[in-house]
Write an enzyme that holds these catalytic residues in place. Structure first.
Site, mmCIF file in Angstrom:
data_model
loop_
_atom_site.group_PDB
_atom_site.id
_atom_site.type_symbol
_atom_site.label_atom_id
_atom_site.label_comp_id
_atom_site.label_asym_id
_atom_site.label_seq_id
_atom_site.Cartn_x
_atom_site.Cartn_y
_atom_site.Cartn_z
ATOM 1 N N PRO A 1 0.860 -1.193 0.000
ATOM 2 C CA PRO A 1 0.000 0.000 0.000
ATOM 3 C C PRO A 1 0.895 1.242 0.000
ATOM 4 O O PRO A 1 1.780 1.369 0.847
ATOM 5 C CB PRO A 1 -0.769 -0.124 1.322
ATOM 6 N N MET A 2 0.671 2.141 -0.952
ATOM 7 C CA MET A 2 1.484 3.361 -1.060
ATOM 8 C C MET A 2 0.566 4.551 -1.289
ATOM 9 O O MET A 2 -0.125 4.616 -2.314
ATOM 10 C CB MET A 2 2.480 3.247 -2.215
ATOM 11 N N VAL A 3 0.533 5.457 -0.317
ATOM 12 C CA VAL A 3 -0.296 6.652 -0.438
ATOM 13 C C VAL A 3 0.057 7.379 -1.733
ATOM 14 O O VAL A 3 1.239 7.588 -2.035
ATOM 15 C CB VAL A 3 -0.102 7.574 0.783
ATOM 16 N N CYS B 1 2.141 2.412 9.931
ATOM 17 C CA CYS B 1 2.482 3.762 9.469
ATOM 18 C C CYS B 1 3.105 4.553 10.620
ATOM 19 O O CYS B 1 2.465 4.747 11.663
ATOM 20 C CB CYS B 1 1.245 4.487 8.946
ATOM 21 N N HIS C 1 6.842 -5.343 8.510
ATOM 22 C CA HIS C 1 7.930 -4.449 8.092
ATOM 23 C C HIS C 1 8.989 -4.569 9.177
ATOM 24 O O HIS C 1 8.755 -4.197 10.325
ATOM 25 C CB HIS C 1 7.432 -3.006 7.970
ATOM 26 N N GLY D 1 10.295 -4.617 3.409
ATOM 27 C CA GLY D 1 11.476 -3.813 3.712
ATOM 28 C C GLY D 1 12.651 -4.191 2.834
ATOM 29 O O GLY D 1 13.115 -5.329 2.848
ATOM 30 N N ASP D 2 13.105 -3.230 2.031
ATOM 31 C CA ASP D 2 14.313 -3.384 1.199
ATOM 32 C C ASP D 2 14.229 -4.485 0.150
ATOM 33 O O ASP D 2 15.231 -5.135 -0.155
ATOM 34 C CB ASP D 2 15.560 -3.612 2.080
ATOM 35 N N ARG E 1 9.116 0.875 -2.416
ATOM 36 C CA ARG E 1 10.059 1.693 -3.198
ATOM 37 C C ARG E 1 10.687 0.921 -4.349
ATOM 38 O O ARG E 1 10.942 1.483 -5.413
ATOM 39 C CB ARG E 1 11.150 2.254 -2.285
#
Length: 315
Positions: A25-27, A108, A178, A209-210, A233
């Site tokens: 999920p990415m705002v 978050c 995470h 994560g990563d 990311r």
């Protein structure tokens, strides 16, 4: 609103023995057009951006702007920020006909979220998390509909294990971890903590994560034994990552152009995604020129002149 059904039970996907590959999920970013893109390149499950459940229930305008989907947008998990059980269950009931599960954001770390009782502060409220999971389970009348949580870890990992076991007892479908505390940002991921959680529960566990390259998927699985990995990311920088590409291939860039036009993606979002995708493959002077472009037509013109047309690439 038309109900979009799917024959795919998400929990059955964990039974295949494959490590599932999941879009986080990415705002602002994990919206329908981007989800459609990563699905073309090996992504198994996609999450919506985090939606504040209270706002979602209060406003039809919020529901229309925050949640859009299509018949091909499956499997889909809708992530909510919530701080009370009934609001989360009500929001889950609204989206259940159009999705495969809901996820409660317990990770978050942003100040606004935590001050409102959302996000990572919930990892310190295991009884409330348990109640929220149970309420969704009781209210959504579909045994295949999943209820998951996405968490960060405590400095004292025993507290995180206790949280996860309480969520499991309430009927949580799976847990995304995470591997950082709420205070950590770019510090190394605590794979040992993820492994301890995986070893302490019987539901599937997803590592977050990563995850930046396909090789990170198997490496993380080997380190932790998790059932899947989630990337944020890494997918922004390369939406074709899960298909094994080291950098964003040109075809993927043109696919994004086509999907953005098809879905009416606002220019700022369309452009920002391309800035992320091109960052690793362009020089600083090239980035300066590209970042200053101000319209969709200018971007398309730049891409055609710099990289060739889509037709040049596919023929």
């Amino acid at each position: 609103m038309k109900t979009y059904s799917t024959n795919k039970n998400v929990m059955d996907m964990f039974e295949t023995g494959n490590v599932l590959k999941i879009c986080a999920p990415m705002v602002r970013y994990s919206k329908l057009a981007f989800r459609s893109l990563v699905r073309k390149y090996g992504c198994d499950i996609c999450f919506t951006p985090m939606i504040v459940a209270a706002d979602f229930m209060r406003s039809e305008k919020a529901r229309d702007s925050e949640f859009t989907t299509s018949k091909d947008d499956r499997p889909l998990i809708v992530q909510f920020a919530a701080n009370d059980a009934q609001t989360l269950a009500d929001a889950a009931s609204v989206v259940a006909p159009f999705s495969d599960g809901v996820d409660l954001n317990c990770g978050c770390p942003q100040r606004w979220a935590m001050s409102s009782g959302y996000g990572a502060c919930l990892i310190n409220k295991p009884e409330l998390v348990k109640e929220m999971v149970r309420n969704v389970r009781n209210q959504v009348d579909n045994p295949n509909y999943t209820v998951s949580i996405k968490i960060r870890i405590h400095s004292d990992i025993k507290k995180t294990v206790d949280l996860c076991q309480k969520a499991e007892s309430a009927g949580v479908s799976w847990i995304t971890v995470h591997g950082r505390t709420a205070q950590e940002r770019h510090q190394p991921v605590h794979y040992d903590a993820i492994k301890m959680i995986k070893d302490s529960v019987n539901v599937p566990v997803i590592a977050n994560g990563d995850i930046k390259y396909l090789r990170d998927v198997e490496a993380t699985h080997q380190l932790t034994g998790v059932d899947g990995v989630m990337s944020a990311r890494g997918l922004l920088a390369n939406p074709a990552m899960f298909a094994g590409y080291e950098d964003t291939p040109l075809q993927c860039i043109w696919d994004w152009v086509d999907l953005s036009i098809e879905h009416g993606t606002p220019f700022t979002c369309f452009h920002q995604h391309l800035i992320y995708m091109l960052e690793r493959v362009t020089s600083q002077p090239e980035r300066k020129v590209f970042n200053s472009l101000y319209s969709t037509s200018a971007v398309i013109d730049y891409l055609q002149k710099t990289y060739g047309t889509e037709q040049d690439y596919t023929t």
